[in-house]
Design a protein around this motif. Sequence first.
Motif, PDB file in Angstrom:
ATOM      1  N   VAL A  41      -3.196  -1.784   9.849  1.00  0.00           N
ATOM      2  CA  VAL A  41      -4.067  -2.234   8.758  1.00  0.00           C
ATOM      3  C   VAL A  41      -5.301  -2.924   9.349  1.00  0.00           C
ATOM      4  O   VAL A  41      -6.437  -2.649   8.959  1.00  0.00           O
ATOM      5  CB  VAL A  41      -3.332  -3.187   7.787  1.00  0.00           C
ATOM      6  CG1 VAL A  41      -4.314  -3.812   6.794  1.00  0.00           C
ATOM      7  CG2 VAL A  41      -2.225  -2.457   7.044  1.00  0.00           C
ATOM      8  N   ALA A  42      -5.071  -3.825  10.301  1.00  0.00           N
ATOM      9  CA  ALA A  42      -6.190  -4.541  10.923  1.00  0.00           C
ATOM     10  C   ALA A  42      -7.140  -3.566  11.620  1.00  0.00           C
ATOM     11  O   ALA A  42      -8.369  -3.719  11.533  1.00  0.00           O
ATOM     12  CB  ALA A  42      -5.666  -5.577  11.916  1.00  0.00           C
ATOM     13  N   LEU A  43      -6.605  -2.561  12.284  1.00  0.00           N
ATOM     14  CA  LEU A  43      -7.454  -1.588  12.979  1.00  0.00           C
ATOM     15  C   LEU A  43      -8.247  -0.736  11.996  1.00  0.00           C
ATOM     16  O   LEU A  43      -9.410  -0.410  12.257  1.00  0.00           O
ATOM     17  CB  LEU A  43      -6.610  -0.715  13.904  1.00  0.00           C
ATOM     18  CG  LEU A  43      -5.973  -1.448  15.089  1.00  0.00           C
ATOM     19  CD1 LEU A  43      -5.063  -0.507  15.872  1.00  0.00           C
ATOM     20  CD2 LEU A  43      -7.023  -2.084  15.985  1.00  0.00           C
ATOM     21  N   VAL A  44      -7.648  -0.398  10.862  1.00  0.00           N
ATOM     22  CA  VAL A  44      -8.371   0.355   9.833  1.00  0.00           C
ATOM     23  C   VAL A  44      -9.559  -0.465   9.336  1.00  0.00           C
ATOM     24  O   VAL A  44     -10.686   0.036   9.227  1.00  0.00           O
ATOM     25  CB  VAL A  44      -7.443   0.740   8.660  1.00  0.00           C
ATOM     26  CG1 VAL A  44      -8.245   1.242   7.461  1.00  0.00           C
ATOM     27  CG2 VAL A  44      -6.428   1.790   9.094  1.00  0.00           C
ATOM     28  N   ALA A  60      -2.538   2.880   6.792  1.00  0.00           N
ATOM     29  CA  ALA A  60      -1.659   2.369   7.848  1.00  0.00           C
ATOM     30  C   ALA A  60      -0.222   2.813   7.615  1.00  0.00           C
ATOM     31  O   ALA A  60       0.477   3.199   8.559  1.00  0.00           O
ATOM     32  CB  ALA A  60      -1.748   0.843   7.908  1.00  0.00           C
ATOM     33  N   LEU A  61       0.219   2.770   6.373  1.00  0.00           N
ATOM     34  CA  LEU A  61       1.582   3.200   6.051  1.00  0.00           C
ATOM     35  C   LEU A  61       1.745   4.697   6.299  1.00  0.00           C
ATOM     36  O   LEU A  61       2.749   5.129   6.872  1.00  0.00           O
ATOM     37  CB  LEU A  61       1.925   2.853   4.601  1.00  0.00           C
ATOM     38  CG  LEU A  61       3.335   3.215   4.142  1.00  0.00           C
ATOM     39  CD1 LEU A  61       4.389   2.513   5.009  1.00  0.00           C
ATOM     40  CD2 LEU A  61       3.519   2.851   2.678  1.00  0.00           C
ATOM     41  N   ALA A  62       0.763   5.487   5.906  1.00  0.00           N
ATOM     42  CA  ALA A  62       0.829   6.929   6.118  1.00  0.00           C
ATOM     43  C   ALA A  62       0.914   7.270   7.604  1.00  0.00           C
ATOM     44  O   ALA A  62       1.702   8.131   8.009  1.00  0.00           O
ATOM     45  CB  ALA A  62      -0.374   7.615   5.475  1.00  0.00           C
ATOM     46  N   VAL A  63       0.126   6.589   8.413  1.00  0.00           N
ATOM     47  CA  VAL A  63       0.171   6.833   9.867  1.00  0.00           C
ATOM     48  C   VAL A  63       1.535   6.428  10.425  1.00  0.00           C
ATOM     49  O   VAL A  63       2.148   7.170  11.203  1.00  0.00           O
ATOM     50  CB  VAL A  63      -0.977   6.093  10.590  1.00  0.00           C
ATOM     51  CG1 VAL A  63      -0.790   6.126  12.095  1.00  0.00           C
ATOM     52  CG2 VAL A  63      -2.315   6.700  10.195  1.00  0.00           C
ATOM     53  N   SER A  64       2.023   5.261  10.019  1.00  0.00           N
ATOM     54  CA  SER A  64       3.328   4.788  10.503  1.00  0.00           C
ATOM     55  C   SER A  64       4.439   5.763  10.125  1.00  0.00           C
ATOM     56  O   SER A  64       5.272   6.132  10.953  1.00  0.00           O
ATOM     57  CB  SER A  64       3.650   3.409   9.926  1.00  0.00           C
ATOM     58  OG  SER A  64       2.730   2.458  10.371  1.00  0.00           O
ATOM     59  N   TRP A  65       4.457   6.171   8.866  1.00  0.00           N
ATOM     60  CA  TRP A  65       5.477   7.122   8.423  1.00  0.00           C
ATOM     61  C   TRP A  65       5.303   8.475   9.113  1.00  0.00           C
ATOM     62  O   TRP A  65       6.285   9.100   9.498  1.00  0.00           O
ATOM     63  CB  TRP A  65       5.428   7.283   6.912  1.00  0.00           C
ATOM     64  CG  TRP A  65       6.105   6.169   6.157  1.00  0.00           C
ATOM     65  CD1 TRP A  65       6.732   5.075   6.669  1.00  0.00           C
ATOM     66  CD2 TRP A  65       6.212   6.050   4.741  1.00  0.00           C
ATOM     67  NE1 TRP A  65       7.210   4.290   5.652  1.00  0.00           N
ATOM     68  CE2 TRP A  65       6.913   4.855   4.464  1.00  0.00           C
ATOM     69  CE3 TRP A  65       5.765   6.830   3.683  1.00  0.00           C
ATOM     70  CZ2 TRP A  65       7.195   4.437   3.175  1.00  0.00           C
ATOM     71  CZ3 TRP A  65       6.047   6.405   2.392  1.00  0.00           C
ATOM     72  CH2 TRP A  65       6.757   5.225   2.142  1.00  0.00           C
ATOM     73  N   ALA A 106       2.745  -2.849   5.646  1.00  0.00           N
ATOM     74  CA  ALA A 106       1.588  -2.392   4.863  1.00  0.00           C
ATOM     75  C   ALA A 106       1.341  -3.307   3.677  1.00  0.00           C
ATOM     76  O   ALA A 106       0.185  -3.634   3.368  1.00  0.00           O
ATOM     77  CB  ALA A 106       1.816  -0.954   4.395  1.00  0.00           C
ATOM     78  N   LEU A 107       2.407  -3.755   3.028  1.00  0.00           N
ATOM     79  CA  LEU A 107       2.269  -4.659   1.885  1.00  0.00           C
ATOM     80  C   LEU A 107       1.664  -5.998   2.322  1.00  0.00           C
ATOM     81  O   LEU A 107       0.743  -6.512   1.679  1.00  0.00           O
ATOM     82  CB  LEU A 107       3.622  -4.887   1.218  1.00  0.00           C
ATOM     83  CG  LEU A 107       3.638  -5.888   0.062  1.00  0.00           C
ATOM     84  CD1 LEU A 107       2.750  -5.421  -1.078  1.00  0.00           C
ATOM     85  CD2 LEU A 107       5.066  -6.111  -0.414  1.00  0.00           C
ATOM     86  N   VAL A 108       2.157  -6.536   3.420  1.00  0.00           N
ATOM     87  CA  VAL A 108       1.606  -7.797   3.937  1.00  0.00           C
ATOM     88  C   VAL A 108       0.134  -7.609   4.292  1.00  0.00           C
ATOM     89  O   VAL A 108      -0.708  -8.448   3.960  1.00  0.00           O
ATOM     90  CB  VAL A 108       2.420  -8.312   5.144  1.00  0.00           C
ATOM     91  CG1 VAL A 108       1.711  -9.460   5.841  1.00  0.00           C
ATOM     92  CG2 VAL A 108       3.820  -8.719   4.713  1.00  0.00           C
ATOM     93  N   GLY A 109      -0.191  -6.502   4.948  1.00  0.00           N
ATOM     94  CA  GLY A 109      -1.587  -6.228   5.298  1.00  0.00           C
ATOM     95  C   GLY A 109      -2.465  -6.127   4.074  1.00  0.00           C
ATOM     96  O   GLY A 109      -3.569  -6.688   4.038  1.00  0.00           O
ATOM     97  N   TRP A 110      -1.994  -5.420   3.057  1.00  0.00           N
ATOM     98  CA  TRP A 110      -2.759  -5.300   1.815  1.00  0.00           C
ATOM     99  C   TRP A 110      -2.990  -6.678   1.203  1.00  0.00           C
ATOM    100  O   TRP A 110      -4.107  -6.998   0.794  1.00  0.00           O
ATOM    101  CB  TRP A 110      -2.016  -4.392   0.834  1.00  0.00           C
ATOM    102  CG  TRP A 110      -2.589  -4.428  -0.546  1.00  0.00           C
ATOM    103  CD1 TRP A 110      -3.776  -3.888  -0.954  1.00  0.00           C
ATOM    104  CD2 TRP A 110      -2.026  -5.069  -1.683  1.00  0.00           C
ATOM    105  NE1 TRP A 110      -3.970  -4.149  -2.294  1.00  0.00           N
ATOM    106  CE2 TRP A 110      -2.910  -4.866  -2.760  1.00  0.00           C
ATOM    107  CE3 TRP A 110      -0.854  -5.777  -1.909  1.00  0.00           C
ATOM    108  CZ2 TRP A 110      -2.655  -5.362  -4.035  1.00  0.00           C
ATOM    109  CZ3 TRP A 110      -0.595  -6.262  -3.173  1.00  0.00           C
ATOM    110  CH2 TRP A 110      -1.491  -6.051  -4.216  1.00  0.00           C
TER     111      TRP A 110
END
Length: 127
Positions: A41-44, A60-65, A106-110
Amino acid sequence: MRLSAAGAALATVGAGLGLRAVAVGEVAKYGGDALYTLLLVALVVLVAPRVTAWKAGALALAVSWGIEFLQLSELPAELSRHSTAARLILGSTFNAPDLFWYAVGALVGWLVVASRRAGQGRTSPAL
C-alpha cells in the motif's frame, strides 16, 4: 504525500524485521503477511500519490493475492531456490490463511491512507 509514503514503507520494513526478531510461529508469519501488504500500500502511494485510499488498498491486496496464487505453480519455489530476493518477494508455498492476513494489511493500509488524507483536509472517497 510521497515523503509520508516513503517513511511508511521504511517503518513497515522495520516493523517486519522487528517482528521477526521478537516473535516466532504464527504471530511472526501472519503478522509478516499483513505487513507485506501494508508495505505494498505504501509503495503504491509512493509511486502514485494521488491514488485513492481504496484503490491503493485494493491494488496491494490484488498483488498480494496474485503472488500467493502464483505459488500454486512451481515458478516461485524454483526462483526462491536461487534467489533470496525472490524468496522474500514471491515466497514458495501456497498457504490459504495468508489470503486473510493480506486482506488485514490492505484494510489497515486503506484506513491509514484515508485517515491521513482526512487529517490533511483532503477529501478521499471512502470507497
